[in-house]
Design an enzyme around this catalytic site. Structure first.
Site, mmCIF file in Angstrom:
data_model
loop_
_atom_site.group_PDB
_atom_site.id
_atom_site.type_symbol
_atom_site.label_atom_id
_atom_site.label_comp_id
_atom_site.label_asym_id
_atom_site.label_seq_id
_atom_site.Cartn_x
_atom_site.Cartn_y
_atom_site.Cartn_z
ATOM 1 N N SER A 20 52.489 85.686 44.206
ATOM 2 C CA SER A 20 53.550 85.551 43.212
ATOM 3 C C SER A 20 54.903 85.551 43.918
ATOM 4 O O SER A 20 55.120 84.736 44.812
ATOM 5 C CB SER A 20 53.428 86.663 42.164
ATOM 6 O OG SER A 20 54.132 86.359 40.996
ATOM 7 N N ASP B 17 46.662 79.460 34.715
ATOM 8 C CA ASP B 17 47.619 80.506 35.065
ATOM 9 C C ASP B 17 48.772 80.473 34.072
ATOM 10 O O ASP B 17 49.510 79.487 33.990
ATOM 11 C CB ASP B 17 48.126 80.283 36.490
ATOM 12 C CG ASP B 17 48.995 81.420 37.016
ATOM 13 O OD1 ASP B 17 49.585 82.157 36.209
ATOM 14 O OD2 ASP B 17 49.103 81.557 38.250
ATOM 15 N N HIS C 97 46.707 85.072 36.852
ATOM 16 C CA HIS C 97 47.692 84.895 37.911
ATOM 17 C C HIS C 97 47.348 85.665 39.182
ATOM 18 O O HIS C 97 48.109 85.615 40.140
ATOM 19 C CB HIS C 97 49.061 85.354 37.365
ATOM 20 C CG HIS C 97 50.212 85.117 38.271
ATOM 21 N ND1 HIS C 97 50.545 83.865 38.761
ATOM 22 C CD2 HIS C 97 51.133 85.974 38.785
ATOM 23 C CE1 HIS C 97 51.620 83.960 39.528
ATOM 24 N NE2 HIS C 97 51.990 85.227 39.566
#
Length: 276
Positions: A94, A216, A244
């Site tokens: 991320s 996602d 995610h």
């Protein structure tokens, strides 16, 4: 203050090459527990908490320094200076992915490869660029967080995690979000969701693996495609996963993809193919 204390650094494994793992927003180094051990028999593995997250020293969180991702980039390079003598591989999830990517731009000689898990150079839709959110969506997300951080965390964390067949992971991410200092988390969220490093991406030259989830909520497939087109020496691997966080909900598929990428990029001395 030592970087080991500031960032709660833990080093395991051994090998001439170091793998350093950078977690995402609201998380800490424990999120790598299914992935990092698979590499400790061949690599020196470095785990740490971003400043202001997990068990890092929260008092070291300076809003000026961490007003952009560059503050965390500086920390990453300082940790490598303290813990790694040889070449390094950075694995980021991320927001940890652009932090790692920016580190490879700042010090390309330090890295032989990078792995970007669920990465996004920009979360906001902009013309032909699909980031996943309109500007008003980002504003609403951040305003909701400001109004009631704990309630926002309870609603958003399970949706971000996905993994409908593994509800315990959504509960874990909720607890992780709620453990953070709300003031720091709100500030870091604004830095995270309003970051735009698209102009930096073409400057990265270190071979890269992009791990994109098939479904996602945070990062649509178009983002992975955009990164693959603009990031030199990159391979794009689609992980069959809802959510995610494939390093938690699909760790075997994630590990296999990384192993294949490293075998080609490092052991064979080549560049990754278009879709490794």
């Amino acid at each position: 203050m030592s970087v080991q204390f500031r960032n709660n650094v833990h080093v395991t494994g051994s090998g001439p090459t170091t793998m350093i793992f950078v977690h995402g927003f609201g998380c800490d180094q424990t999120m790598w527990r299914y992935l990092a051990p698979a590499f400790a028999d061949r690599f020196r593995v470095v785990l740490y908490d971003l400043t202001g997250s997990g068990h890092s020293d929260w008092s070291a969180y300076d809003r000026a320094k961490y007003g952009s991702l560059q503050g965390h980039v500086t920390d990453l390079l300082e940790i490598l200076d303290a813990c790694a003598a040889g070449p390094s591989i950075v694995v980021g999830h991320s927001v940890g992915a652009p932090i790692g990517l920016l580190a490879t731009i700042a010090a390309p000689q330090r890295f032989v490869a990078q792995v970007l898990v669920g990465p996004s150079p920009c979360y906001t839709n902009d013309g032909d660029y699909v980031g996943g959110f309109n500007p008003e969506d980002i504003d609403g997300l951040l305003d909701s967080m400001e109004t009631n951080f704990l309630e926002w965390s309870r609603k958003m964390a399970p949706a971000i995690m996905g993994a409908p067949n593994q509800p315990h992971l959504g509960q874990e991410l909720t607890r992780s979000f709620c453990r953070n200092d709300p003031a720091i988390a709100k500030h870091f969220a604004r830095v995270t969701f309003r970051a735009d490093i698209r102009a930096d991406v073409p400057r990265a030259t270190v071979p890269a693996l992009i791990l994109q989830c098939s479904d996602d909520l945070i990062v649509p497939r178009e983002v992975g495609d955009w990164l693959h087109r603009h990031l030199a020496h990159s391979a794009l691997r689609l992980i069959d996963n809802v959510g995610h966080c494939p390093h938690l909900s699909a760790p075997t598929a994630s590990s296999d993809a990384i192993e294949s990428f490293l075998a080609q990029t490092l052991m064979q001395g080549g560049r990754p193919s278009a879709h490794a």
